[in-house]
Each structure stands twice: as C-alpha cells, then as structure tokens.
Design an enzyme around this catalytic site. Structure first.
Site, PDB file in Angstrom:
ATOM      1  N   PRO A   1       0.786  -1.218   0.000  1.00  0.00           N
ATOM      2  CA  PRO A   1       0.000   0.000   0.000  1.00  0.00           C
ATOM      3  C   PRO A   1       0.825   1.280   0.000  1.00  0.00           C
ATOM      4  O   PRO A   1       1.863   1.372   0.642  1.00  0.00           O
ATOM      5  CB  PRO A   1      -0.816  -0.109   1.289  1.00  0.00           C
ATOM      6  CG  PRO A   1      -0.079  -1.081   2.137  1.00  0.00           C
ATOM      7  CD  PRO A   1       0.558  -2.046   1.187  1.00  0.00           C
ATOM      8  N   ASN A   2       0.305   2.228  -0.749  1.00  0.00           N
ATOM      9  CA  ASN A   2       0.822   3.601  -0.841  1.00  0.00           C
ATOM     10  C   ASN A   2       2.104   3.726  -1.663  1.00  0.00           C
ATOM     11  O   ASN A   2       2.573   4.839  -1.907  1.00  0.00           O
ATOM     12  CB  ASN A   2       1.022   4.223   0.563  1.00  0.00           C
ATOM     13  CG  ASN A   2      -0.271   4.266   1.343  1.00  0.00           C
ATOM     14  OD1 ASN A   2      -1.264   4.787   0.848  1.00  0.00           O
ATOM     15  ND2 ASN A   2      -0.298   3.685   2.528  1.00  0.00           N
TER      16      ASN A   2
ATOM     17  N   ARG B   1       4.891  11.101  -2.441  1.00  0.00           N
ATOM     18  CA  ARG B   1       4.669  10.712  -1.051  1.00  0.00           C
ATOM     19  C   ARG B   1       5.913  10.981  -0.204  1.00  0.00           C
ATOM     20  O   ARG B   1       6.984  10.418  -0.483  1.00  0.00           O
ATOM     21  CB  ARG B   1       4.360   9.215  -1.029  1.00  0.00           C
ATOM     22  CG  ARG B   1       4.227   8.629   0.348  1.00  0.00           C
ATOM     23  CD  ARG B   1       4.214   7.108   0.316  1.00  0.00           C
ATOM     24  NE  ARG B   1       4.043   6.594   1.649  1.00  0.00           N
ATOM     25  CZ  ARG B   1       4.287   5.342   2.006  1.00  0.00           C
ATOM     26  NH1 ARG B   1       4.701   4.469   1.108  1.00  0.00           N
ATOM     27  NH2 ARG B   1       4.122   4.963   3.246  1.00  0.00           N
TER      28      ARG B   1
ATOM     29  N   TYR C   1      11.176   9.171   1.115  1.00  0.00           N
ATOM     30  CA  TYR C   1      11.225   8.209   0.003  1.00  0.00           C
ATOM     31  C   TYR C   1      11.879   8.753  -1.264  1.00  0.00           C
ATOM     32  O   TYR C   1      12.045   8.012  -2.229  1.00  0.00           O
ATOM     33  CB  TYR C   1       9.807   7.722  -0.306  1.00  0.00           C
ATOM     34  CG  TYR C   1       9.166   6.988   0.860  1.00  0.00           C
ATOM     35  CD1 TYR C   1       9.677   5.771   1.299  1.00  0.00           C
ATOM     36  CD2 TYR C   1       8.083   7.521   1.537  1.00  0.00           C
ATOM     37  CE1 TYR C   1       9.116   5.108   2.378  1.00  0.00           C
ATOM     38  CE2 TYR C   1       7.503   6.863   2.617  1.00  0.00           C
ATOM     39  CZ  TYR C   1       8.029   5.656   3.031  1.00  0.00           C
ATOM     40  OH  TYR C   1       7.475   4.999   4.097  1.00  0.00           O
TER      41      TYR C   1
ATOM     42  N   ASN D   1       8.094  -5.699  -1.127  1.00  0.00           N
ATOM     43  CA  ASN D   1       7.998  -4.561  -0.226  1.00  0.00           C
ATOM     44  C   ASN D   1       6.526  -4.488   0.160  1.00  0.00           C
ATOM     45  O   ASN D   1       5.712  -3.909  -0.578  1.00  0.00           O
ATOM     46  CB  ASN D   1       8.461  -3.267  -0.902  1.00  0.00           C
ATOM     47  CG  ASN D   1       8.405  -2.087   0.057  1.00  0.00           C
ATOM     48  OD1 ASN D   1       7.895  -2.201   1.175  1.00  0.00           O
ATOM     49  ND2 ASN D   1       8.923  -0.949  -0.376  1.00  0.00           N
TER      50      ASN D   1
ATOM     51  N   ALA E   1       3.354  -0.963   4.680  1.00  0.00           N
ATOM     52  CA  ALA E   1       2.846  -0.990   6.063  1.00  0.00           C
ATOM     53  C   ALA E   1       2.399  -2.383   6.493  1.00  0.00           C
ATOM     54  O   ALA E   1       2.466  -2.718   7.683  1.00  0.00           O
ATOM     55  CB  ALA E   1       1.702   0.007   6.206  1.00  0.00           C
TER      56      ALA E   1
ATOM     57  N   GLU F   1      13.037  -9.453   1.150  1.00  0.00           N
ATOM     58  CA  GLU F   1      12.214  -8.323   1.596  1.00  0.00           C
ATOM     59  C   GLU F   1      12.977  -7.022   1.331  1.00  0.00           C
ATOM     60  O   GLU F   1      14.184  -6.946   1.593  1.00  0.00           O
ATOM     61  CB  GLU F   1      11.950  -8.479   3.097  1.00  0.00           C
ATOM     62  CG  GLU F   1      11.176  -7.320   3.706  1.00  0.00           C
ATOM     63  CD  GLU F   1      10.995  -7.478   5.222  1.00  0.00           C
ATOM     64  OE1 GLU F   1      11.648  -8.367   5.830  1.00  0.00           O
ATOM     65  OE2 GLU F   1      10.216  -6.715   5.791  1.00  0.00           O
TER      66      GLU F   1
ATOM     67  N   HIS G   1      12.795  -2.641   1.735  1.00  0.00           N
ATOM     68  CA  HIS G   1      12.184  -1.377   2.143  1.00  0.00           C
ATOM     69  C   HIS G   1      13.067  -0.261   1.606  1.00  0.00           C
ATOM     70  O   HIS G   1      14.305  -0.335   1.717  1.00  0.00           O
ATOM     71  CB  HIS G   1      12.082  -1.252   3.662  1.00  0.00           C
ATOM     72  CG  HIS G   1      11.207  -2.302   4.256  1.00  0.00           C
ATOM     73  ND1 HIS G   1       9.839  -2.239   4.214  1.00  0.00           N
ATOM     74  CD2 HIS G   1      11.516  -3.472   4.858  1.00  0.00           C
ATOM     75  CE1 HIS G   1       9.339  -3.321   4.783  1.00  0.00           C
ATOM     76  NE2 HIS G   1      10.340  -4.089   5.182  1.00  0.00           N
TER      77      HIS G   1
ATOM     78  N   ARG H   1      13.439   4.697  11.936  1.00  0.00           N
ATOM     79  CA  ARG H   1      12.151   5.396  11.929  1.00  0.00           C
ATOM     80  C   ARG H   1      11.332   5.033  13.182  1.00  0.00           C
ATOM     81  O   ARG H   1      11.878   4.593  14.164  1.00  0.00           O
ATOM     82  CB  ARG H   1      11.429   5.074  10.620  1.00  0.00           C
ATOM     83  CG  ARG H   1      12.238   5.502   9.385  1.00  0.00           C
ATOM     84  CD  ARG H   1      11.484   5.234   8.101  1.00  0.00           C
ATOM     85  NE  ARG H   1      10.258   6.021   8.035  1.00  0.00           N
ATOM     86  CZ  ARG H   1       9.273   5.763   7.171  1.00  0.00           C
ATOM     87  NH1 ARG H   1       9.404   4.763   6.305  1.00  0.00           N
ATOM     88  NH2 ARG H   1       8.182   6.512   7.176  1.00  0.00           N
TER      89      ARG H   1
END
Ligand code: DQA
Length: 147
Positions: free
Chosen positions: A13-14, A21, A26, A77, A80, A101, A103, A110
């Site tokens: 998502p997103n 964003r 990012y 990825n 969330a 994985e 990110h 964070r």
C-alpha cells in the site's frame, strides 16, 4: 535450453504514490522508475519480471499463492503490511519460494512501530535503507539463490 525463470516483485500500500509521497523519506523516484530499474536488472540476468502493486492485503496474499508453479522467487515490499500482516507471513511461508524483503527507507531509523517486520522471519534476506537500489540488489540476490 531451459525456460526463463520468473521473479515476482510485489509492492504494497501507498507505494503507488512514490514520487509525491513524503519525499524527505522516500525521495523523488516513482514506482514506474523502480519498475524500469527492475526490468533492466532482470534483463541483464536473463530473468522474466512480473512487477505489481496493490493497496489490498488479500490481493498480496492471492498473488503470493499464485506464484506457486509460476515464479521462482519473490521480492516483496509489503510496505505498512510488513509490520502487521500475519496473512502475508503465512502465505510466504506456504509457498516456500526464495524471498527477499525490501524497504526503501531504513525502517530501524524510523518510528518504533516500523522496527518489527512479520515478513523478515520468512525472508531469505532483507534490504532496507538503500532506496530504489534495494530492488535491483534484491533481484540479484534472488538470482544467486535460484542459480
Ligand atoms: C516502507 C516502510 C514501511 O514502514 C512503510 O509503511 C512503507 C514503505 C519502505 O519501503 O521504506 O509504506 O516499506
């Protein structure tokens, strides 16, 4: 001659909003830019690429299940959902394919709620904090895992 191996790259998502964003986190790269980078890396490695994004958890689960007999490795990825989804954890465990994985950001620098990923325990490797380069590195890692 052997059939070309396929890598599935899944985005949660997103990530469709990359480019606009939270640019301080990012950067300015778009998901289209990342797909183009992945396509170039995959082509160099003679791998077929299937690159997807969804905002829906169940869709990610369906795509992971569909990878059985179709894909040779998964780069994910889960955004969330990485931090919340037992369903994605279980699906990745069930299909038993090589998984890396990714990110874009360093999730450990964070918010505390980003420090735990439910994907990590079922991934062969994790790349975070290297921005879009992480995707290409993940594809290279999968290529080695399935060589
Ligand atoms: C992310 C990190 C997640 O914590 C966040 O929810 C995202 C993107 C990353 O690529 O840095 O949406 O997965």
């Amino acid at each position: 001659m052997t059939a070309q191996r396929k890598i599935l790259v899944l985005n949660g998502p997103n990530l469709n909003l990359l480019g606009m964003r939270e640019p301080a986190v990012y950067g300015s790269v778009t998901l289209g830019d990342i797909e183009a980078e992945c396509a170039a890396v995959a082509e160099d490695l003679d791998l077929a690429l299937d690159f997807r994004q969804t905002n829906h958890e169940g869709q990610l689960v369906d795509w992971i299940q569909d990878a059985i007999g179709e894909a040779h490795g998964i780069v994910i990825n889960a955004a969330a959902y990485s931090h919340t989804s037992i369903a994605i954890h279980d699906a990745l465990k069930a299909v038993a394919l090589p998984v890396v994985e990714v990110h874009l950001s360093n999730i450990y620098k964070r918010d505390d709620f980003r420090h735990k990923s439910l994907v990590s325990p079922v991934a062969d490797g994790v790349i975070c904090g290297l921005g879009s380069d992480g995707y290409g590195l993940a594809i290279e890692a999968i290529a080695k895992l399935i060589a």
